[in-house]
Design a protein around this motif. Structure first.
Motif, PDB file in Angstrom:
ATOM      1  N   LEU A  53      52.736 -50.360 -23.876  1.00 24.29           N
ATOM      2  CA  LEU A  53      52.731 -48.902 -23.937  1.00 24.29           C
ATOM      3  C   LEU A  53      51.368 -48.423 -24.455  1.00 24.29           C
ATOM      4  O   LEU A  53      50.804 -49.022 -25.373  1.00 24.29           O
ATOM      5  N   SER A  54      50.862 -47.355 -23.890  1.00 23.42           N
ATOM      6  CA  SER A  54      49.547 -46.812 -24.289  1.00 23.42           C
ATOM      7  C   SER A  54      49.453 -46.677 -25.802  1.00 23.42           C
ATOM      8  O   SER A  54      50.378 -46.182 -26.449  1.00 23.42           O
ATOM      9  N   GLY A  55      48.346 -47.103 -26.341  1.00 15.94           N
ATOM     10  CA  GLY A  55      48.115 -46.957 -27.780  1.00 15.94           C
ATOM     11  C   GLY A  55      48.708 -48.080 -28.607  1.00 15.94           C
ATOM     12  O   GLY A  55      48.487 -48.147 -29.816  1.00 15.94           O
ATOM     13  N   SER A  56      49.443 -48.978 -27.970  1.00  8.70           N
ATOM     14  CA  SER A  56      50.074 -50.077 -28.715  1.00  8.70           C
ATOM     15  C   SER A  56      49.106 -51.258 -28.867  1.00  8.70           C
ATOM     16  O   SER A  56      48.099 -51.349 -28.150  1.00  8.70           O
ATOM     17  N   LYS A  87      49.903 -41.714 -28.114  1.00 13.80           N
ATOM     18  CA  LYS A  87      50.559 -42.882 -28.724  1.00 13.80           C
ATOM     19  C   LYS A  87      51.947 -42.437 -29.170  1.00 13.80           C
ATOM     20  O   LYS A  87      52.089 -41.529 -29.996  1.00 13.80           O
ATOM     21  N   TRP A  88      52.947 -43.075 -28.627  1.00 10.95           N
ATOM     22  CA  TRP A  88      54.338 -42.734 -28.927  1.00 10.95           C
ATOM     23  C   TRP A  88      55.049 -44.044 -29.219  1.00 10.95           C
ATOM     24  O   TRP A  88      54.815 -45.041 -28.543  1.00 10.95           O
ATOM     25  N   GLU A  89      55.868 -44.053 -30.251  1.00 14.81           N
ATOM     26  CA  GLU A  89      56.610 -45.283 -30.566  1.00 14.81           C
ATOM     27  C   GLU A  89      58.109 -45.023 -30.560  1.00 14.81           C
ATOM     28  O   GLU A  89      58.579 -44.004 -31.050  1.00 14.81           O
ATOM     29  N   GLY A 113      60.413 -41.406 -23.105  1.00 11.62           N
ATOM     30  CA  GLY A 113      59.063 -41.450 -23.672  1.00 11.62           C
ATOM     31  C   GLY A 113      58.496 -40.066 -23.930  1.00 11.62           C
ATOM     32  O   GLY A 113      58.407 -39.254 -23.004  1.00 11.62           O
ATOM     33  N   GLY A 114      58.134 -39.816 -25.177  1.00  6.49           N
ATOM     34  CA  GLY A 114      57.599 -38.505 -25.558  1.00  6.49           C
ATOM     35  C   GLY A 114      58.609 -37.668 -26.313  1.00  6.49           C
ATOM     36  O   GLY A 114      58.286 -36.622 -26.872  1.00  6.49           O
ATOM     37  N   SER A 115      59.861 -38.154 -26.334  1.00  3.25           N
ATOM     38  CA  SER A 115      60.913 -37.380 -26.999  1.00  3.25           C
ATOM     39  C   SER A 115      60.709 -37.349 -28.511  1.00  3.25           C
ATOM     40  O   SER A 115      60.118 -38.262 -29.092  1.00  3.25           O
ATOM     41  N   VAL A 116      61.223 -36.298 -29.133  1.00  6.04           N
ATOM     42  CA  VAL A 116      61.316 -36.257 -30.595  1.00  6.04           C
ATOM     43  C   VAL A 116      62.528 -37.079 -31.010  1.00  6.04           C
ATOM     44  O   VAL A 116      63.378 -37.431 -30.191  1.00  6.04           O
ATOM     45  N   CYS A 247      62.224 -42.200 -32.660  1.00  4.68           N
ATOM     46  CA  CYS A 247      60.920 -42.316 -32.017  1.00  4.68           C
ATOM     47  C   CYS A 247      59.954 -41.273 -32.595  1.00  4.68           C
ATOM     48  O   CYS A 247      60.369 -40.287 -33.181  1.00  4.68           O
ATOM     49  N   LYS A 248      58.653 -41.512 -32.370  1.00  3.93           N
ATOM     50  CA  LYS A 248      57.656 -40.632 -32.993  1.00  3.93           C
ATOM     51  C   LYS A 248      56.367 -40.561 -32.167  1.00  3.93           C
ATOM     52  O   LYS A 248      55.909 -41.563 -31.639  1.00  3.93           O
ATOM     53  N   GLN A 249      55.808 -39.355 -32.097  1.00  8.29           N
ATOM     54  CA  GLN A 249      54.521 -39.142 -31.437  1.00  8.29           C
ATOM     55  C   GLN A 249      53.421 -39.151 -32.505  1.00  8.29           C
ATOM     56  O   GLN A 249      53.546 -38.476 -33.518  1.00  8.29           O
ATOM     57  N   PHE A 250      52.369 -39.936 -32.275  1.00  8.58           N
ATOM     58  CA  PHE A 250      51.233 -39.994 -33.203  1.00  8.58           C
ATOM     59  C   PHE A 250      50.038 -39.266 -32.588  1.00  8.58           C
ATOM     60  O   PHE A 250      50.113 -38.802 -31.450  1.00  8.58           O
ATOM     61  N   ASP A 251      48.942 -39.210 -33.333  1.00  8.85           N
ATOM     62  CA  ASP A 251      47.714 -38.632 -32.765  1.00  8.85           C
ATOM     63  C   ASP A 251      47.189 -39.550 -31.655  1.00  8.85           C
ATOM     64  O   ASP A 251      47.468 -40.748 -31.650  1.00  8.85           O
ATOM     65  N   ASP A 252      46.439 -38.974 -30.740  1.00  4.85           N
ATOM     66  CA  ASP A 252      45.818 -39.766 -29.673  1.00  4.85           C
ATOM     67  C   ASP A 252      44.939 -40.868 -30.264  1.00  4.85           C
ATOM     68  O   ASP A 252      44.373 -40.700 -31.346  1.00  4.85           O
TER      69      ASP A 252
END
Lengths: 465, 465
Positions: A53-56, A87-89, A113-116, A247-252
Motif C-alpha cells: 500500500l502507498s506509503g507503507s 498514507k492510510w493504514e 481504503g481512505g475511510s475514517v 483505520c487512519k489517514q496520515f499526512d502524505d
C-alpha cells in the motif's frame, strides 16, 4: 532518391519485414516461455515483500527491489522519480456482525481504503438497504442515524467483467459521500466480486469536499454476507448492524515511480512507455493487481534485449506508485513529461491481472488504430485475437493527447474479480505460463510499434536520408 | 414453389434469422450466466461423489446421479447404454525414493493406470535416464535389470499445450512396453505437467501384446522429483531407485453410457450428439477432466429448453464411460449407432477442461467447415474467436465418417496440464463463469447447426415443402 525508388525500397522492406517480424515474435514468445523472469520477480514481490500500500514500508521495499532488478538488466538509465503519496493504514482487523431475532451473525468485512474509523467501541445502528444512488436519493434524510447498505451486484451477464465492475464501483467510491450528506452513520458496501464467497474486497473511497463531521466510516462486506444480510432484512426491518474499524489517514509521504529506459538508437526523443503499478492493496500480496503488470513490464525490456532487438525509439518501463488510492504516480509522470517537453508517442499498461492475454484495447485515433490492426495476423499463432478501441489504463491516462497511442493489455477477465483487492490476490493464483504469454504479447506490440511507428513520418524520413 | 420464390424466401429467412440468431445467442449466454446449472451439478459430481474410475463404485454413482438429473429435465427420452469396461485399482498409496551418496530422497510417484504391481516388498534397481524412445533403442538390452526413467518434458514453447502433451504422451503409454521388451525391471515416467511442482500425474499405459513375464511396473514421478532425480544421476550413476505399488487389474465389469435426448421436431432421424466422459482418474475428483464436459453437455439440453428453442433435429447428450483407460463407451456408442443405422450429422465433445472457452476445432470436410465459419461473427461478442480445423474428442472419434461434423470445444489450455490426472484436479480449480461460458458456447453451436445444418439439404427440402 527518386519517388519510384522510394516506393520500391518501401515495398522491399515490407516483404523483408514480414518474414522478420514473424521470426522475431517467435523468438520473443519462446524466450518468455523458456527463459522468462517475470514469475520469479513476482515470487519475490509477492512472497518476500507482500502487499504494498502507498506509503507503507513494503511499498518502499518494492521501490528498492525493482530499482535494483532494473539496474541488473544493464539498461541505459534507471532512476527514481519523487512523488508525494497518501498514507492510510487499516489498523486492527475489522469486526462486523448483525443481530436479528435474538441471534448474532458474524460477517466478513474490511474497511474501504481512505475511510475514517468507527468510534473506538464500534458503531451499531439499524440498516437501510439500497441498490443504487437513485434509491438512496428517494429515501433522502430518512437514512439519518442509520447504516446504509449498498447492495448493488456486478452484472453477471456482461462478458467483459470490467464493464460489470464499472457498473457498480461508484457505490464503493462515493457511497459514504452520498450517505454522509444525508446524515447516515456508516456505510456497508457489497464487495465487487462476481463470485459468491466469504472474502471482503477493499478499494478506494473518497469524501471529496464533505466537512469532517459528515465523514462516516465505510466498509466492504463479502458477497455471501451481503446476501445473508439482505435476506435477514426482509424478515426483520429492525435488525441492527455492528462494525468496528480503526483505520487512519496520515499526512502524505515521499515515495517514487521507478523508471528504466533503453535509449532509442535513431529517435531517442520519441518515448514509448510500458508499465504497471507498484503499489497494491494490503489484504493480499497484490500478485494480480498489479504485481503481474509490474513484472511483465520489466520483462518487456529484458525480452527486447534477449531477443536481439535494438529499439529505434526510447523504451521506458515505468512502475507507477499509488494507482490504487490517488493515482499520484501516473499524474506525476505525465506532469514531468510535459515539463520536459518529452514527446511520448506510445504507452502500454498491464493492470488487468496476470491471466492468459487475449489482446489489447486502444485509446487512439482511427488512423493509428488501423495501423495497429494491420499487425493482427502476426499475433494469431499466439491466440491473441482481441484488438479493439477502448480503455487503456489508469496510470498512463494522464499522458493522453491527440497523437499518442494508449494501449491496455486485455487478459482473460473471468477470474479477475474473484481476487481483486481481496485476501486471495496471492502468488498461487497466478499461472506462470499465462503471465509469460502476457509479457511476450506486450513485448511484441512494443517491438512492432517501435519498428513501424504509426504515422510512419519518422520512418519515411529515415528511408529518405 | 418457383426457383425465384425459393431464392427470395431463402434471402428473407437469412435476414430474419440473422437478427434472431443474435438475440438467441444473447438469451443462451444470459441464461447460462445467471441461471446455469452446470456448476451445481459439478459440485455434486466432484464433492459428493469424487474420482470416478471405470468400474468403481463412484463411477456407478455418477451413472445413477446423472441419469436422475437428466430425467428431471423432462427430456423426451433418457436411458443407459450397457458397456463392459476394464476395472483397475490403485491399491495403497505408492512409495518411492532414491538413494544417492548415502542419502535417501523421497519422491512423489503414482502408478500409471493399467500398470502391474511391484513385488510385495517393492522394486529396487539402478536407473537409466532417457528422453525418447530413440535414446532407449540405442541403449538396447543394456537396460536389462534396471529401471528406465523417461524424462522427456512437455515443450513449453508450444502455445497449444495439447500439442506439447501429444509430443510426449507416448512415453507414458508405451514406456513400459518398450522397456519391458528390453528386459528392464520397471519404468518411471516424468509427469506430463508444464509446471514444476510435487504432484505426480497418472494416465493410461498399456502392455499391448507383451507376454506376462515382460510386463513391468510403471509409475509417474512429479516434475520436481524428475529434475531432482536427473540431477542426482549426473553425479552418481550408481544411484538406486526404489518404488512400491500394489495396483491390480480385475476382470471387466458392466457399466453404462448415460444418454438423454430431445427428439427433433422435423428431422427426428438426424442425430446431433453433445457429450463428455463420465469416468475420471482416481487421484483428484475429475472436475476438469471431465466433470466439466459432463455438466456442460447436460446443460446444453437444459439451456436449449430454457431459451425456448425447439430443435428440428434430435439432440442427444451422451455421457461416455471409460474414456480414460479404454474408450469403451465411445466405441460402444458408435457401434450401436451403426447397428441401428442412425444418421449422425454432428457431434461435439467438451473434454479439455472447464476453462474460458476460446472456440472450437472441427474435424470435417472443407465445405462443412466453411458453413460453420459463416457463424463466427455471431460469437465475437462472447470473445469466441477460435474456429480451426483440428482434433475433436476421443469419445466422438469413432463416429467419424465423410459427412459428419465432429467438433471439440477449445477452452483456454494454459492451466489444464497443471491439473490433468493429478490430485489437484478438483472442484475449486473450476471457475463458475468460465464453466458457464463454455456451456453457452456449446449450446450456441448446437443451436446454429440444428437450425442451418451444413449441407442445407434438409432445410431446402423443408422450404420446398
Amino acid at each position: 532518391m527518386k519517388l519510384k525508388l522510394i516506393i520500391a525500397a518501401l515495398f522491399l522492406s515490407v516483404n523483408v519485414f514480414a518474414q522478420n517480424d514473424k521470426e522475431t515474435l517467435k523468438t520473443i514468445y519462446s524466450q518468455s516461455l523458456t527463459n522468462g523472469k517475470a514469475y520469479q520477480w513476482l515470487d519475490h514481490l509477492s512472497n518476500q515483500i507482500g502487499g504494498r500500500l502507498s506509503g507503507s514500508v513494503n511499498a518502499e521495499k518494492a521501490v528498492q527491489y525493482t530499482k535494483t532488478e532494473l539496474q541488473k538488466l544493464g539498461l541505459d538509465k534507471v532512476w527514481l522519480q519523487e512523488v508525494m503519496v497518501p498514507k492510510w493504514e487499516r489498523g486492527e482487523k475489522e469486526i462486523g456482525y448483525f443481530t436479528t431475532l435474538g441471534k448474532q451473525v458474524n460477517v466478513n468485512i474490511c474497511a474501504l481504503g481512505g475511510s475514517v474509523a468507527t468510534p473506538n467501541n464500534g458503531l451499531k445502528a439499524k440498516v437501510v438497504e439500497v441498490k443504487s444512488f437513485e434509491e438512496l436519493a428517494k429515501l433522502g434524510t430518512s437514512v439519518k442515524g442509520k447504516i446504509v447498505f449498498f447492495n448493488g451486484a456486478m452484472n453477471p451477464e456482461l462478458i467483459h467483467t470490467f464493464e460489470a465492475y464499472g457498473g457498480c464501483s461508484k457505490q464503493r467510491y462515493a457511497g459514504a459521500y452520498e450517505a454522509g450528506k444525508l446524515g447516515a452513520l456508516g456505510v456497508i458496501v457489497r464487495s465487487l466480486n462476481l463470485r459468491q464467497d466469504n472474502l471482503p474486497h477493499t478499494g478506494s473511497m473518497g469524501y471529496l469536499d464533505l466537512p469532517n463531521n459528515q465523514r462516516i466510516p465505510s466498509a466492504a462486506i463479502s458477497t455471501n454476507d451481503a446476501n445473508a444480510l439482505s435476506a435477514a432484512l426482509k424478515t426483520d426491518k429492525n435488525l441492527e448492524f455492528y462494525f468496528k474499524q480503526n483505520c487512519k489517514q496520515f499526512d502524505d509521504v515521499l515515495s517514487y515511480n521507478v523508471i528504466g529506459e533503453i535509449t532509442g538508437s535513431q529517435f531517442p526523443n520519441e518515448y514509448m512507455v510500458v508499465g504497471g503499478h507498484l503499489d497494491s492493496w494490503d489484504l493480499g500480496d497484490g500478485s494480480h493487481d498489479d504485481g503481474a503488470g509490474v513484472v511483465q513490464s520489466i520483462d518487456v525490456l529484458r525480452l527486447l534485449k534477449e531477443s536481439g532487438i535494438k529499439p529505434k525509439r526510447t523504451i521506458r518501463v515505468v512502475l507507477f506508485m499509488n494507482e490504487e488510492n490517488g493515482l499520484r504516480g501516473g499524474k506525476k509522470y505525465a506532469e514531468e513529461a510535459k515539463r520536459k517537453n518529452e514527446n511520448h508517442v506510445f504507452a502500454l499498461e498491464s493492470d488487468s491481472g496476470g491471466f492468459t492475454p487475449r489482446g489489447f484495447s486502444f485509446d487512439c485515433s482511427e488512423a493509428n488504430l488501423n495501423k495497429v490492426l494491420s499487425w493482427e495476423p502476426l499475433f494469431k499463432p499466439y491466440l491473441i485475437h482481441y484488438f479493439e478501441k477502448g480503455y487503456s489504463g489508469a496510470d498512463i491516462g494522464p499522458l493522453k493527447n491527440d497523437n499518442i497511442v494508449l494501449a491496455g493489455l486485455r487478459p482473460d477477465s473471468q477470474r479477475y474479480f474473484d481476487h481483486h483487492h481481496a485476501a486471495n490476490d496471492t502468488f498461487d493464483a497466478v499461472n506462470k505460463r499465462e503471465l509469460e504469454l502476457g509479457a511476450a504479447t506486450m513485448t511484441s506490440l512494443i517491438y512492432l510499434f517501435d519498428k513501424y511507428g504509426t504515422s510512419n513520418i519518422s520512418d519515411i524520413k529515415e528511408i529518405k536520408n
